[in-house]
Design a protein around this motif. Structure first.
Motif, PDB file in Angstrom:
ATOM      1  N   PHE A 135      48.693 -43.057 -52.150  1.00 36.02           N
ATOM      2  CA  PHE A 135      49.166 -44.216 -52.899  1.00 36.02           C
ATOM      3  C   PHE A 135      48.140 -45.346 -52.879  1.00 36.02           C
ATOM      4  O   PHE A 135      47.941 -46.027 -53.888  1.00 36.02           O
ATOM      5  CB  PHE A 135      50.500 -44.695 -52.329  1.00 36.02           C
ATOM      6  N   SER A 136      47.482 -45.543 -51.739  1.00 34.74           N
ATOM      7  CA  SER A 136      46.446 -46.583 -51.670  1.00 34.74           C
ATOM      8  C   SER A 136      45.312 -46.273 -52.640  1.00 34.74           C
ATOM      9  O   SER A 136      44.799 -47.169 -53.326  1.00 34.74           O
ATOM     10  CB  SER A 136      45.905 -46.702 -50.243  1.00 34.74           C
ATOM     11  N   ALA A 137      44.917 -45.011 -52.701  1.00 36.82           N
ATOM     12  CA  ALA A 137      43.862 -44.625 -53.644  1.00 36.82           C
ATOM     13  C   ALA A 137      44.320 -44.827 -55.081  1.00 36.82           C
ATOM     14  O   ALA A 137      43.533 -45.232 -55.948  1.00 36.82           O
ATOM     15  CB  ALA A 137      43.469 -43.171 -53.408  1.00 36.82           C
ATOM     16  N   LEU A 138      45.585 -44.549 -55.343  1.00 34.50           N
ATOM     17  CA  LEU A 138      46.125 -44.723 -56.687  1.00 34.50           C
ATOM     18  C   LEU A 138      46.082 -46.182 -57.116  1.00 34.50           C
ATOM     19  O   LEU A 138      45.849 -46.500 -58.282  1.00 34.50           O
ATOM     20  CB  LEU A 138      47.563 -44.197 -56.731  1.00 34.50           C
ATOM     21  N   GLY A 178      37.037 -58.423 -52.271  1.00 32.05           N
ATOM     22  CA  GLY A 178      35.988 -57.592 -52.854  1.00 32.05           C
ATOM     23  C   GLY A 178      36.014 -56.152 -52.382  1.00 32.05           C
ATOM     24  O   GLY A 178      34.977 -55.476 -52.385  1.00 32.05           O
ATOM     25  N   MET A 179      37.204 -55.664 -52.010  1.00 32.36           N
ATOM     26  CA  MET A 179      37.305 -54.307 -51.467  1.00 32.36           C
ATOM     27  C   MET A 179      37.787 -53.289 -52.486  1.00 32.36           C
ATOM     28  O   MET A 179      37.862 -52.094 -52.172  1.00 32.36           O
ATOM     29  CB  MET A 179      38.251 -54.301 -50.264  1.00 32.36           C
ATOM     30  N   LEU A 180      38.090 -53.725 -53.704  1.00 28.89           N
ATOM     31  CA  LEU A 180      38.576 -52.778 -54.706  1.00 28.89           C
ATOM     32  C   LEU A 180      37.499 -51.739 -55.020  1.00 28.89           C
ATOM     33  O   LEU A 180      36.317 -52.060 -55.153  1.00 28.89           O
ATOM     34  CB  LEU A 180      38.979 -53.500 -55.988  1.00 28.89           C
ATOM     35  N   ASN A 181      37.937 -50.488 -55.136  1.00 26.82           N
ATOM     36  CA  ASN A 181      37.057 -49.384 -55.504  1.00 26.82           C
ATOM     37  C   ASN A 181      35.894 -49.218 -54.530  1.00 26.82           C
ATOM     38  O   ASN A 181      34.765 -48.916 -54.920  1.00 26.82           O
ATOM     39  CB  ASN A 181      36.520 -49.572 -56.931  1.00 26.82           C
ATOM     40  N   THR A 182      36.157 -49.433 -53.236  1.00 24.92           N
ATOM     41  CA  THR A 182      35.155 -49.223 -52.198  1.00 24.92           C
ATOM     42  C   THR A 182      35.691 -48.240 -51.162  1.00 24.92           C
ATOM     43  O   THR A 182      36.897 -47.954 -51.119  1.00 24.92           O
ATOM     44  CB  THR A 182      34.783 -50.539 -51.491  1.00 24.92           C
ATOM     45  N   PHE A 183      34.803 -47.757 -50.326  1.00 26.21           N
ATOM     46  CA  PHE A 183      35.213 -46.848 -49.254  1.00 26.21           C
ATOM     47  C   PHE A 183      36.166 -47.533 -48.290  1.00 26.21           C
ATOM     48  O   PHE A 183      37.157 -46.939 -47.831  1.00 26.21           O
ATOM     49  CB  PHE A 183      33.964 -46.362 -48.514  1.00 26.21           C
ATOM     50  N   TRP A 184      35.900 -48.799 -47.980  1.00 26.23           N
ATOM     51  CA  TRP A 184      36.637 -49.491 -46.920  1.00 26.23           C
ATOM     52  C   TRP A 184      38.074 -49.805 -47.294  1.00 26.23           C
ATOM     53  O   TRP A 184      38.904 -50.053 -46.428  1.00 26.23           O
ATOM     54  CB  TRP A 184      35.905 -50.776 -46.533  1.00 26.23           C
ATOM     55  N   VAL A 185      38.388 -49.795 -48.586  1.00 23.48           N
ATOM     56  CA  VAL A 185      39.761 -50.078 -48.982  1.00 23.48           C
ATOM     57  C   VAL A 185      40.709 -48.972 -48.524  1.00 23.48           C
ATOM     58  O   VAL A 185      41.926 -49.177 -48.436  1.00 23.48           O
ATOM     59  CB  VAL A 185      39.845 -50.273 -50.510  1.00 23.48           C
ATOM     60  N   MET A 186      40.160 -47.814 -48.185  1.00 26.43           N
ATOM     61  CA  MET A 186      40.987 -46.696 -47.744  1.00 26.43           C
ATOM     62  C   MET A 186      41.200 -46.675 -46.229  1.00 26.43           C
ATOM     63  O   MET A 186      42.019 -45.901 -45.738  1.00 26.43           O
ATOM     64  CB  MET A 186      40.347 -45.372 -48.189  1.00 26.43           C
ATOM     65  N   VAL A 187      40.458 -47.504 -45.493  1.00 27.95           N
ATOM     66  CA  VAL A 187      40.574 -47.451 -44.033  1.00 27.95           C
ATOM     67  C   VAL A 187      40.894 -48.801 -43.400  1.00 27.95           C
ATOM     68  O   VAL A 187      41.560 -48.854 -42.350  1.00 27.95           O
ATOM     69  CB  VAL A 187      39.278 -46.883 -43.402  1.00 27.95           C
ATOM     70  N   ILE A 188      40.453 -49.906 -44.002  1.00 26.41           N
ATOM     71  CA  ILE A 188      40.670 -51.219 -43.384  1.00 26.41           C
ATOM     72  C   ILE A 188      42.117 -51.704 -43.509  1.00 26.41           C
ATOM     73  O   ILE A 188      42.719 -52.128 -42.518  1.00 26.41           O
ATOM     74  CB  ILE A 188      39.697 -52.269 -43.961  1.00 26.41           C
ATOM     75  N   PRO A 189      42.748 -51.671 -44.705  1.00 25.86           N
ATOM     76  CA  PRO A 189      44.136 -52.168 -44.786  1.00 25.86           C
ATOM     77  C   PRO A 189      45.113 -51.409 -43.901  1.00 25.86           C
ATOM     78  O   PRO A 189      46.155 -51.959 -43.518  1.00 25.86           O
ATOM     79  CB  PRO A 189      44.476 -51.983 -46.274  1.00 25.86           C
ATOM     80  N   SER A 190      44.824 -50.169 -43.573  1.00 32.34           N
ATOM     81  CA  SER A 190      45.710 -49.381 -42.707  1.00 32.34           C
ATOM     82  C   SER A 190      45.133 -49.212 -41.303  1.00 32.34           C
ATOM     83  O   SER A 190      45.411 -48.229 -40.619  1.00 32.34           O
ATOM     84  CB  SER A 190      45.945 -47.996 -43.331  1.00 32.34           C
ATOM     85  N   ALA A 191      44.343 -50.180 -40.866  1.00 31.15           N
ATOM     86  CA  ALA A 191      43.653 -50.061 -39.575  1.00 31.15           C
ATOM     87  C   ALA A 191      44.609 -50.135 -38.393  1.00 31.15           C
ATOM     88  O   ALA A 191      44.262 -49.696 -37.298  1.00 31.15           O
ATOM     89  CB  ALA A 191      42.582 -51.147 -39.446  1.00 31.15           C
ATOM     90  N   LEU A 192      45.800 -50.680 -38.591  1.00 30.45           N
ATOM     91  CA  LEU A 192      46.750 -50.830 -37.488  1.00 30.45           C
ATOM     92  C   LEU A 192      48.144 -50.401 -37.912  1.00 30.45           C
ATOM     93  O   LEU A 192      48.550 -50.605 -39.051  1.00 30.45           O
ATOM     94  CB  LEU A 192      46.812 -52.293 -37.017  1.00 30.45           C
ATOM     95  N   SER A 193      48.844 -49.819 -36.955  1.00 32.13           N
ATOM     96  CA  SER A 193      50.258 -49.507 -37.125  1.00 32.13           C
ATOM     97  C   SER A 193      51.012 -50.190 -35.984  1.00 32.13           C
ATOM     98  O   SER A 193      50.732 -49.920 -34.808  1.00 32.13           O
ATOM     99  CB  SER A 193      50.499 -47.997 -37.088  1.00 32.13           C
ATOM    100  N   VAL A 194      51.934 -51.063 -36.328  1.00 27.65           N
ATOM    101  CA  VAL A 194      52.667 -51.803 -35.298  1.00 27.65           C
ATOM    102  C   VAL A 194      53.442 -50.846 -34.402  1.00 27.65           C
ATOM    103  O   VAL A 194      53.483 -51.008 -33.173  1.00 27.65           O
ATOM    104  CB  VAL A 194      53.625 -52.823 -35.957  1.00 27.65           C
TER     105      VAL A 194
END
Length: 293
Positions: free
Chosen positions: A211-214, A134-150
Motif C-alpha cells: 500500500f505504501s508503494a501504491l 522530498g521522499m516521494l518516489n524514493t527508496f527511503w519512502v519504503m523504509v523510513i515511515p515504517s521505521a518503528l512499531s509501537v
C-alpha cells in the motif's frame, strides 16, 4: 498414571480437530504449489485437486523471463533487508531506555508513544508530510515511515524488564561498562529470542507491504514485487469477465493463471525458509509477558 477412557476420547478428539485445522491451513498452499506446476488448462477446468496434472513450468518460465517482476523481486528483498535493519536499531533504541527504572520521564515518553497507537494524522496529512520531506518516489519512502512499531517497542521493553536481571546490569556498571557497552555486550546477547521475533515480524511486514508503494511510488523501476502481483491479479480478473473468443486471448489468460500461482510460490518462499531458522527463538520470544510460575 493410567488414562481413563474419557481422557483417551478427549485426546483423540483434540488430535482429530487439530489435524482438520492443520489440513485447512496447509491445503491452500499445497494447492497453489501443485497448480503452479500443472497445465493451466487443467487448473482452470478444476481438475487439479491432490496431484499435479500434465506437468508444466510455463508459469515459472514466464515469471523469470519478465524483467519487471525480477526487478520487483530484488526491490522487495532490498526493502526488507534495509527496512528490517532500521526497524531493529530504532526499536532497541526506544525500548531499552524505557525499560530502565532509573530513566526519568519514562512514563511520560511511554504515554506519548502509546498515544500514537490510537490517534494518527491520517492518510492525507501523512502523504503531504512525505511530499514536503522530498521522499516521494524514493527508496527511503519504503523504509523510513515504517521505521518503528509501537506494539513491537512495548514487546521489547517488556522483555528487557522481565528477562534481563537488574543485578547483571548493576554488576556491569560496577566493572566500568558504559551504557553502550552494556547494551551491546550484555543486553542484546541475552535478548536473542525477542530479536528473532522482531526480525520475523518486521521482515514479514516489509515483504507483504504494497500500500505504501501504491501511494508514494510512481517509478516502476522502484516497484516492489507485491505491486506487480496486484497487477497480475487485477488483469486476470478483468480477463475472466471478458468473453473469450480468440485463441490468443485464451492462451494469454491461461498463461496469466500459471504466472499467478508461480508468483505466489516464489513470493512466499523466502519467508517460509526464514521461519525454520528462527523457530526455536520465536517460541521463546512470543511468550514475552506470559505469567511465570
Amino acid at each position: 498414571m493410567a488414562e481413563s477412557r474419557g481422557d483417551r476420547m478427549v485426546a483423540v478428539t483434540i488430535y482429530v480437530l487439530l489435524s482438520f485445522i492443520a489440513l485447512l491451513v496447509i491445503y491452500p498452499l499445497f494447492f497453489v504449489m501443485i497448480a503452479s506446476i500443472s497445465s493451466p488448462e487443467m487448473v482452470m477446468r478444476g481438475e487439479v485437486w491432490l496431484w499435479p496434472k500434465e506437468l508444466s513450468f510455463v508459469g515459472y518460465e514466464r515469471l523469470f523471463a519478465n524483467s519487471e517482476l525480477m526487478r520487483g523481486y530484488l526491490n522487495t528483498l532490498l526493502y526488507t533487508v534495509v527496512g528490517t535493519a532500521i526497524n531493529l536499531v530504532m526499536t532497541i533504541a526506544a525500548a531499552y531506555p524505557l525499560s530502565r527504572q532509573d530513566f526519568r520521564g519514562r512514563n511520560f515518553f511511554t504515554f506519548m508513544i502509546v498515544f500514537t497507537m490510537f490517534f494518527s494524522g491520517g492518510m492525507i496529512p501523512t502523504y503531504l508530510l512525505i511530499r514536503d520531506l522530498g521522499m516521494l518516489n524514493t527508496f527511503w519512502v519504503m523504509v523510513i515511515p515504517s521505521a518503528l512499531s509501537v506494539w513491537n517497542i512495548l514487546i521489547m521493553r517488556t522483555f528487557f524488564q522481565n528477562s534481563i536481571p537488574k543485578e547483571v546490569q548493576e554488576a556491569a556498571f560496577i566493572d566500568g561498562a558504559s551504557n553502550t557497552k552494556l547494551i551491546l555486550r550484555i543486553v542484546l546477547p541475552l535478548s536473542i529470542p525477542v530479536l528473532a521475533v522482531m526480525v520475523l515480524f518486521y521482515a514479514v511486514g516489509h515483504w507483504n507491504s504494497y500500500f505504501s508503494a501504491l501511494l508514494y511510488l510512481s517509478d516502476r523501476d522502484r516497484y516492489p514485487l507485491q505491486l506487480f502481483m496486484r497487477e497480475i491479479l487485477i488483469q486476470g480478473q478483468m480477463q475472466e469477465m471478458v468473453e473469450i473468443s480468440d485463441d490468443s486471448l485464451a492462451r494469454s489468460l491461461m498463461d496469466a493463471e500459471a504466472i499467478k500461482y508461480a508468483a505466489v510460490i516464489v513470493t512466499n518462499l523466502p519467508m517460509l525458509l526464514l521461519y525454520p531458522f528462527l523457530q526455536k527463538y520465536f517460541i521463546k520470544g512470543v511468550m514475552v509477558g506470559a505469567v511465570k510460575g
